[in-house]
Design a protein around this motif. Sequence first.
Motif, PDB file in Angstrom:
ATOM      1  N   ILE A  67       0.927  -1.039   0.041  1.00 51.37           N
ATOM      2  CA  ILE A  67      -0.176   0.043   0.066  1.00 51.37           C
ATOM      3  C   ILE A  67       0.807   1.373  -0.142  1.00 51.37           C
ATOM      4  N   ASN A  74      -2.240   1.394  -4.940  1.00 53.67           N
ATOM      5  CA  ASN A  74      -1.278   0.027  -4.972  1.00 53.67           C
ATOM      6  C   ASN A  74      -0.152   0.547  -6.051  1.00 53.67           C
ATOM      7  N   ARG A 129      -3.471   0.133  10.468  1.00 59.81           N
ATOM      8  CA  ARG A 129      -4.498   0.205   9.465  1.00 59.81           C
ATOM      9  C   ARG A 129      -4.370   1.771   9.067  1.00 59.81           C
ATOM     10  N   THR A 172      -7.123   4.587   7.372  1.00 62.88           N
ATOM     11  CA  THR A 172      -8.488   4.971   7.297  1.00 62.88           C
ATOM     12  C   THR A 172      -8.631   6.397   6.744  1.00 62.88           C
ATOM     13  N   THR A 216     -10.970   2.059   4.115  1.00 62.44           N
ATOM     14  CA  THR A 216      -9.944   1.783   5.072  1.00 62.44           C
ATOM     15  C   THR A 216      -9.190   0.542   5.004  1.00 62.44           C
ATOM     16  N   LYS A 217      -7.874   0.357   4.749  1.00 64.24           N
ATOM     17  CA  LYS A 217      -6.918  -0.690   4.569  1.00 64.24           C
ATOM     18  C   LYS A 217      -6.082  -1.155   5.571  1.00 64.24           C
ATOM     19  N   SER A 218      -5.905  -2.655   5.782  1.00 62.69           N
ATOM     20  CA  SER A 218      -5.058  -2.941   6.823  1.00 62.69           C
ATOM     21  C   SER A 218      -3.678  -3.095   6.398  1.00 62.69           C
ATOM     22  N   ARG A 236      -6.402  -9.628   4.986  1.00 59.48           N
ATOM     23  CA  ARG A 236      -7.294  -9.212   3.995  1.00 59.48           C
ATOM     24  C   ARG A 236      -8.807  -8.686   4.852  1.00 59.48           C
ATOM     25  N   SER A 296     -10.750  -4.243   1.975  1.00 56.58           N
ATOM     26  CA  SER A 296      -9.444  -4.330   1.304  1.00 56.58           C
ATOM     27  C   SER A 296      -9.586  -5.394   0.073  1.00 56.58           C
ATOM     28  N   ASN A 297      -8.433  -5.088  -0.798  1.00 60.95           N
ATOM     29  CA  ASN A 297      -8.284  -5.916  -2.160  1.00 60.95           C
ATOM     30  C   ASN A 297      -9.679  -5.314  -3.054  1.00 60.95           C
ATOM     31  N   CYS A 340     -14.736  -6.703  -3.183  1.00 56.01           N
ATOM     32  CA  CYS A 340     -13.727  -6.444  -2.154  1.00 56.01           C
ATOM     33  C   CYS A 340     -13.336  -7.679  -1.150  1.00 56.01           C
ATOM     34  N   ASN A 350      -6.283  -2.805  -4.442  1.00 56.13           N
ATOM     35  CA  ASN A 350      -5.664  -3.355  -3.319  1.00 56.13           C
ATOM     36  C   ASN A 350      -4.987  -4.730  -3.856  1.00 56.13           C
TER      37      ASN A 350
END
Length: 692
Positions: A114, A138, A160, A162, A182-184, A189, A193-194, A217, A662
């Motif tokens: 990320i 990405n 994370r 956000t 929001t992405k870890s 996953r 995400s993704n 996602c 992602n």
Amino acid sequence: MFKFIFKNSILVFFTLTYFSCLAFCSDVDISADNLEYLESKSLVTADGNVIVGWQGKKVYADHIEFLIDKKILNAAGHVQVKETGTTLVADSISYKYDEETGDLKQVFSSSSFIFMRAKEMDGKGKKTFEVRGIKLSNCDLEEPHTHFRSKKGKLVLDKRITIYNAIFYVGKVPVFYLPIVTKSLKGDRGFGSNLRIKLIPGYEYVSGYTLETAIGCSLSENSFGEFLYDYHGRRGNGYGGNFNYVNSTISADLHLYTIKDLIDNKEKWEIKQNYFQRLNKNWIIRSQANLKNSRTFNEIYNRNNVTGIENWTQSYFTATRQTSGSNLLLKAGYDVRYNKSASKYEPSLIELPSLKWSFVPRKIFWNIVYSRYFEFNHKYSKHRADKYFYRNEALAKYSVTRDFKVSKRLILRPSLDLAENWYDIDELENYNNSFYTKYGASLDTRYRLTSWIDLKAKYFYMARMQPNSFKLDKEQNDYGIEDNKVALINCMFVGDRTTITNSINYDFKYNRTILNKKWWSPLNTEIMWTPKYNMVVSIIERHYIEPFQFESFKLDTNIGHFKKSKFKHTLVYQHYNDKSMAYKNNRINNILGFAFWITPKWRIDYRMTTSATLDLKYFSCDTHRLLIYRDLHCYNFGILLGKDVGKNDIYWKIEMFDLKINMPFSKSKQNFDYDDPEEMFYPWQDNFPSGL
């Protein structure tokens, strides 16, 4: 005032009372070209290739200042902060040690594939930052192909990020808005995400212009969901979804789709499901569902699916137990076939349950090998012309065999079989609980004539007894003899790269209902030639023996290097004895295809089918299919052009972008992508799909 100047890339380690407040009273390592300490100002400065390390953190910069009394670190010039997998690159930073807060200007951060760009970051506590002016993507380019933009967000290092009121951009073009993204950063996953978006415009002769859309996602660490909404022109709108779940022991897929077809004035739907789970060392369960109410579903709504028209589909659930000594299969099955007269699918086979139990062959004595097999079915199927009904069936089969090496060149393998069949209902639907005993024998013979010629012969015989009796069932049309034939096979290995195989059967069995029986099967001749590792040529020719007459010829040629170029040609010629098909007797059918990589990223695939008479007075190019594919940095671009001459049908699709917003966080984990562009655009890499 004391002034110390250290030069020539010295490494200084010190623990001073002045630094007792710094970094929770821990040690600080400093490496620099020049290091200076001003006692009167409680100031330490470092210049040139500065590296500062403490508590697992490292700061790289051109210039760093330590304000000891104020417990502040200022850094400028190519600043990088690295901590447990997270990298922050900034123009400058100001950090307060005791509060663990600070400010960063013009920041670039990367963690778990990320990439974040921000105008400013303010530290609000341990590993927590308020972020402003954000670009999240990405794509690792300075100007990312695809990204989210937001005015504010929150970053927790190693956990994370956000952002709020996010707008998704393709290049500089805004596409859609999301209130929160929001992405870890832990490589997992998490939900949301993704994220993937897909837009595929197209054109189909009957439907007109079309647009396929999908957004999906990750739903959890191991699952992915996708929503589909498609515009099929004059046919109307269709919608559905995909769901996928994978872990170390389970793999599951579910596809749902429905459309109210305005042209056919019919509600059409499709359900596909696959499931696999290993319960323990021995037990595995599987299931598959393939249900639809239109056999042309793929042909109309999914041109990328090369399956085309489906007249038969299969659904089942199985549980398998595999051990070193036996295999046990429990099955519930549901097969349907399309009834053209009723214009609908109808059940053709229902198994509930089916049990199959096979045992690994064992040696008993004198090198005799003994094997067993058991089967039970409660099934609904077709037992005579246009008559379907349920009945119970069971089978127990025993076999013994032994190899005899008569000489260095000759090997014999005789076999004896005993089978016991049971049916609770006969062919006329009478309940009679009938047992049928069958006796069988076979003899396998292999003779090595020379070092390059193998001669093989196999004789089969199977006799059926009367129901609940040990007398031969002579009253039936086949006189109680179910199998009585010999198969002859000749294999020749010419050189290292050519194999020639001839095969033919002779049937000794009589039948009262067949007056002009053909005793010989067609003679098959197959030649396999591999002159080079990247070239395979196969020729298959079939001849009737009685009367001696040509039946069919097939030439299959494959040439190519993977990711360079490929060529495939299939030629088929067949003679039809059926008068209704006689008009095709002088025709040669071809499937011609080639593919090549113009550059490492540009690929082209073209295939067509043709039909022509031997005198070339008739020629028809039936179908064309052109695919152009381009690998891009963050998304894919593909064009599919097709034409079906017989149906006067033209269609095309453009995969504008297949965005992986992602990317997978760990290359070791499975990617939950449904439409792999390599498979979607290049099925020829393994084989040409049938029917194209």
